[in-house]
Scaffold this active site. Structure first.
Site, short mmCIF file in Angstrom:
data_model
loop_
_atom_site.label_atom_id
_atom_site.label_comp_id
_atom_site.label_asym_id
_atom_site.label_seq_id
_atom_site.Cartn_x
_atom_site.Cartn_y
_atom_site.Cartn_z
N GLY A 157 38.02 34.64 33.94
CA GLY A 157 37.14 35.03 32.84
C GLY A 157 37.05 36.54 32.73
N ASP B 256 27.19 35.16 41.95
CA ASP B 256 28.38 34.61 42.61
C ASP B 256 28.08 34.10 44.03
OD1 ASP B 256 29.88 35.13 40.39
OD2 ASP B 256 30.62 37.06 41.11
N LYS C 233 36.84 42.10 43.91
CA LYS C 233 37.52 41.55 42.72
C LYS C 233 37.07 42.28 41.45
CE LYS C 233 36.59 37.06 41.33
NZ LYS C 233 36.49 36.93 39.88
N GLN D 275 30.62 41.36 32.60
CA GLN D 275 31.94 41.30 31.97
C GLN D 275 31.84 41.72 30.51
OE1 GLN D 275 33.24 37.28 32.59
NE2 GLN D 275 33.63 37.59 34.77
N SER E 214 25.50 39.79 31.21
CA SER E 214 26.86 39.60 31.71
C SER E 214 27.56 40.95 31.86
CB SER E 214 27.68 38.73 30.74
OG SER E 214 29.06 38.90 31.00
N LYS F 33 30.39 28.70 34.57
CA LYS F 33 31.32 29.46 35.43
C LYS F 33 32.62 28.66 35.55
CE LYS F 33 28.79 33.06 36.34
NZ LYS F 33 29.22 34.38 35.87
#
Ligand code: S3P
Length: 426
Positions: free
Chosen positions: A94, A313, A25, A167, A165, A340
């Site tokens: 997110g 995760d 992903k 992201q 993070s 999350k």
């Protein structure tokens, strides 16, 4: 499966078979976004089948990008993004909202990003602050979505991220492509490096110096052809299931083996799962391999510090199997789990207790004793894909039947999960 649907899980005696996982992903999101702004065509096979990555493709289409999806590939024609009056719907994702914001911050137009109820509760100040330092203007609902981004001319920053993070790191590196000068991002703990690796695959130069990554603005990207390796965070569910039963045999070909993601394998080996890795290869900087796993007795583990970030995760499923271990599992430094797709610490504690387990819930973690007898129960996914799948695994060794309510949440990252679980446990 329809939204809100329930799935019944019955105890099994072992897990056996070969499973190919849909593409990772994290990599799918990044390849799609970079393909959209690269010159030329990007062709991706084994693209993630999850709804989150479909949200990324749909946002890119709204920005005028041609993304054709067939049964076997996703083909993206890179271009200059187009302004749109439609809000960009990031769904539950997110990753889509945070990483796309970095790209949108560098566009000469304004855009709006929205999300579902869960995404609308998630913290965005972590990207708003640095992107504003770079020159974008972003309005939000007190640091939460929807976001309105007025993009434009960006300047480079040297930014130390307060939260670990990946992201956020990717978002700032993507914004750095549009900035004057060199943008440097320093992380408190090393997080997954797919953003850096993907940027290099598309032809950009990204420098790494200990915990910092830097990128010079103005670099041009070129489209790529890639087969995306299997998602190791999805594999985690089956690996943990194999770990529950001595005598299980599981083979997973073409699995992502990036060291920033493969910590799970070390942890499972330390817990007693026997794992061998075959046919290790590297494509576009991302290692992949075939792994074979055999179940055995389950030892205890403590997950803290850098391991918590590396396993963020996978913690739901590790926690869900903790009652079956010899001495339990302790998870520390995991406050991020509270923000999350659901408050994962609370969801894990509530569901384990529903199954009759003793759990100590802490502000930033959990302690779950081992050697507990647990029973089937009604489990709620809290609309969170990883909670739905984690408790389906816990249920495999529980006494009696377990009903996973709102099991459809699994579509977010792994729509085929329940079907595949059935074939492996038959
Ligand atoms: C991701 C990073 C992690 C992870 C998420 C995917 C990524 O989030 O939990 O599922 O692809 O970079 P954070 O960056 O918020 O830790």
């Amino acid at each position: 499966m329809t939204p809100g649907s329930s799935v019944m899980i019955r105890p099994v005696r072992h897990l056996q078979g070969t499973v190919r996982l849909p593409g990772d992903k994290s990599i799918s999101h990044r390849y799609a976004m970079l393909g959209a702004i690269a010159e030329g065509t990007t062709r991706l096979t084994n693209f993630s089948t999850g709804a989150d990555c479909a949200s990324t493709l749909s946002c890119l289409r709204t920005l005028g990008v041609e993304c054709e999806r067939t049964a076997t590939e996703v083909v993206i024609q890179g271009r200059t993004l187009q302004a749109t009056l439609s809000a960009l719907d990031c769904g539950n994702s997110g990753s889509t909202m945070r990483m796309l914001s970095g790209i949108l911050a560098g566009q000469q137009f304004s855009s709006e990003l929205t999300g579902d109820e869960s995404l609308s509760r998630r913290p965005m100040a972590r990207i708003i602050q640095p992107l504003e330092l770079m020159g974008a203007r972003i309005s939000s609902m007190e640091g939460k979505p929807p976001l309105k981004i007025s993009g434009g001319h960006l300047h480079a920053v040297d930014y130390a991220m307060p939260v670990a993070s990946a992201q956020v790191k990717s978002s700032l590196l993507f914004a750095g492509l549009y900035a004057d000068g060199t943008t440097r991002v320093t992380e408190p703990i090393r997080t997954r490096d797919h953003g850096e690796i993907a940027l290099r695959a598309f032809g950009a130069e990204v420098k790494r110096d200990r915990n910092s990554a830097s990128i010079a603005g103005g670099q041009k990207l070129r489209g790529i052809e890639a087969a995306i390796p299997g998602d190791i965070s999805s594999a985690a569910f089956f690996l943990c299931a194999a770990a529950l039963f001595p005598g299980s045999h599981l083979t997973i070909p073409d699995l992502l083996m990036n060291p920033a993601r493969a910590r799970l394998l070390d942890v499972l080996v330390s817990m007693g799962l026997r794992i061998s890795v075959l046919a290790l290869e590297e494509h576009h900087g991302e290692p992949r391999g075939t792994i074979q796993a055999e179940g055995s007795e389950l030892n205890e583990v403590t997950i803290a510090g850098a391991d918590t970030a590396a396993l963020i995760d996978e913690i739901p499923v590790l926690a869900a199997i903790a009652p079956y271990t010899k001495n339990g599992i302790e998870i520390r430094d995991a406050a991020e789990l509270r923000v999350k797709e659901s408050d994962r610490i609370a969801a894990i504690a509530t569901n384990l207790r529903a199954m009759g387990a003793e759990v100590e819930e802490r502000e930033d973690g959990l302690r779950i004793p081992g050697q507990q007898e647990i029973h089937g129960a009604r489990i709620h996914s809290h609309g969170d894909h990883r909670i739905a799948m984690a408790f389906a695994i816990a249920a495999l060794r529980a006494e009696g039947e377990t009903m996973i309510e709102d099991a459809n949440a699994a579509v977010i990252s792994y729509p085929e999960f329940f079907q595949t679980l059935q074939t492996l446990t038959n």
